[in-house]
Scaffold this motif. Sequence first.
Motif, mmCIF file in Angstrom:
data_model
loop_
_atom_site.group_PDB
_atom_site.id
_atom_site.type_symbol
_atom_site.label_atom_id
_atom_site.label_comp_id
_atom_site.label_asym_id
_atom_site.label_seq_id
_atom_site.Cartn_x
_atom_site.Cartn_y
_atom_site.Cartn_z
ATOM 1 N N THR A 74 31.491 44.693 23.117
ATOM 2 C CA THR A 74 32.375 45.710 22.962
ATOM 3 C C THR A 74 31.987 46.832 22.958
ATOM 4 O OG1 THR A 74 33.963 44.087 22.115
ATOM 5 C CG2 THR A 74 34.692 46.482 22.008
ATOM 6 N N SER B 203 34.686 46.187 27.459
ATOM 7 C CA SER B 203 35.291 46.390 26.109
ATOM 8 C C SER B 203 36.422 45.539 25.756
ATOM 9 C CB SER B 203 35.447 47.856 25.926
ATOM 10 O OG SER B 203 36.664 48.517 26.921
ATOM 11 N N GLY C 99 30.302 48.197 26.289
ATOM 12 C CA GLY C 99 31.208 48.632 27.073
ATOM 13 C C GLY C 99 31.709 49.938 27.074
ATOM 14 N N MET C 100 31.896 50.400 25.663
ATOM 15 C CA MET C 100 32.495 51.699 25.580
ATOM 16 C C MET C 100 31.536 52.526 25.670
ATOM 17 S SD MET C 100 34.482 50.548 21.988
ATOM 18 C CE MET C 100 34.857 52.198 21.511
ATOM 19 N N THR D 81 40.085 52.321 27.491
ATOM 20 C CA THR D 81 38.662 51.913 26.821
ATOM 21 C C THR D 81 38.791 51.897 25.349
ATOM 22 O OG1 THR D 81 37.686 52.508 29.020
ATOM 23 C CG2 THR D 81 36.349 52.368 26.827
ATOM 24 N N SER E 284 39.989 49.744 22.278
ATOM 25 C CA SER E 284 39.304 48.709 21.324
ATOM 26 C C SER E 284 38.771 49.309 19.933
ATOM 27 C CB SER E 284 38.128 48.109 22.193
ATOM 28 O OG SER E 284 38.458 47.354 23.119
ATOM 29 N N SER F 250 27.906 51.267 19.995
ATOM 30 C CA SER F 250 28.456 51.991 21.094
ATOM 31 C C SER F 250 28.147 53.589 20.717
ATOM 32 C CB SER F 250 30.274 52.247 20.724
ATOM 33 O OG SER F 250 30.325 52.709 19.566
ATOM 34 N N GLN G 212 30.235 47.398 15.991
ATOM 35 C CA GLN G 212 30.556 48.063 16.971
ATOM 36 C C GLN G 212 30.331 49.526 17.186
ATOM 37 O OE1 GLN G 212 35.079 49.548 17.965
ATOM 38 N NE2 GLN G 212 35.081 47.458 18.489
#
Length: 395
Positions: A108, A85, A111-112, A22, A25, A58, A54
């Motif tokens: 992204t 991600s 997702g993280m 993970t 990215s 995140s 990002q």
Amino acid sequence: MFNIVKKMPKALWIVVLAHGVTDLSAGALLVALPFLKAKFALSYAEVSAIALMQNFTSSVSQPLFGYFSDRSPRPWLMPVGCLLSGVAMVASLLAPHYYLTLLFTAITGLGMAAFHPEAAKTANRLSGKAKGKGVSLFAVGGNGGFAIGSLLLATLLYSNVSTGVLFYILPYALLGIPLIQMTRNLPRPEVKQVGSLKTLRASINWPLLSLLGMVLSRSTVAAGISTFVPLYYVSYLHGSEMYASSLLTVYLATSALGTLFGGAMSDRFGSKRVMLYSILPISILLYLFPIVGDVGAFVVLSCASILLSATFTSSLVLAQKMMPNNVGMASGLTIGLSVGLGAMGVLALGKVADIWGMPVIFTILACLPVVGFVLTLFVEEPEEETVSLVVQVSK
């Protein structure tokens, strides 16, 4: 050192590997930024917006995912967040327009964010009584993924293969099946922990806020070193780029040792004690950094990296203890929000460097561990019996 990784269940190793995949990215973004700048002829402000997108998505959304994870276990967030991600990172590189790149970069980050609280909570549960060791292994997985991510994407981007970037998905695809199987076979918690706004409010107190303040100061120092050490040697001292890169590599590599060390020591001596003994010496090391010379800089940064990483593991374990019914939220606050805000602090340090010069940065970074030490004095580490009682009472 080998005792740290003995007798850890297979499921925990899968979570550790998933953390590494993970966080590919996060590391890959460092290589993606110059590529995207050239692709779209971006200004530095537009490039910074990609990185900020990002980091913002995140970090800020992690506590939210942690809250919903505490309300009801959602192990499916681990494979979904991990895969999302990776796919979104590739999409951001292949997007035909800048604003699509921004969108996929935000995805992204989401997702993280979806992965980390549930995964950290799972690592905590699978570690049994050796939570420091288990959480430290989990953190090392992320460190490894961050380091490998930049190398992997650089290899694919400049491989002279037009579709080479698509191979970036390969690690996510290979890990997907065992990760999904692991989430399906996870044992039910022996004690049902149901997080709610009520249990969250009960957890918020001055000791917890002091801990989060320590994490914020520690994160600002860590991000500041990563950002300004290369700039200090290359832009300010007009030194060798290779030397600056080597310093940063050693700094990042030794963090794994500190992460494992911090986890083992937390199990043995307690998380608060590890933080107290680890964070204050960092101030002395950073004060010495500009004056120790070329060889001494490697020693100073290596020691600082080990101590910083030890405080990270200890603070995560302690936050989970202090919020036993909101372990996902604890993970989101320490891994996500506080660390993300620390990275934001680098922006303020950059402004300071523009006005007063680069050397002032290291003076400020040397003062921040003192702030973290003082805040740690107000942290109260709960006993295991107290944690168990809080969980049972909340049922």
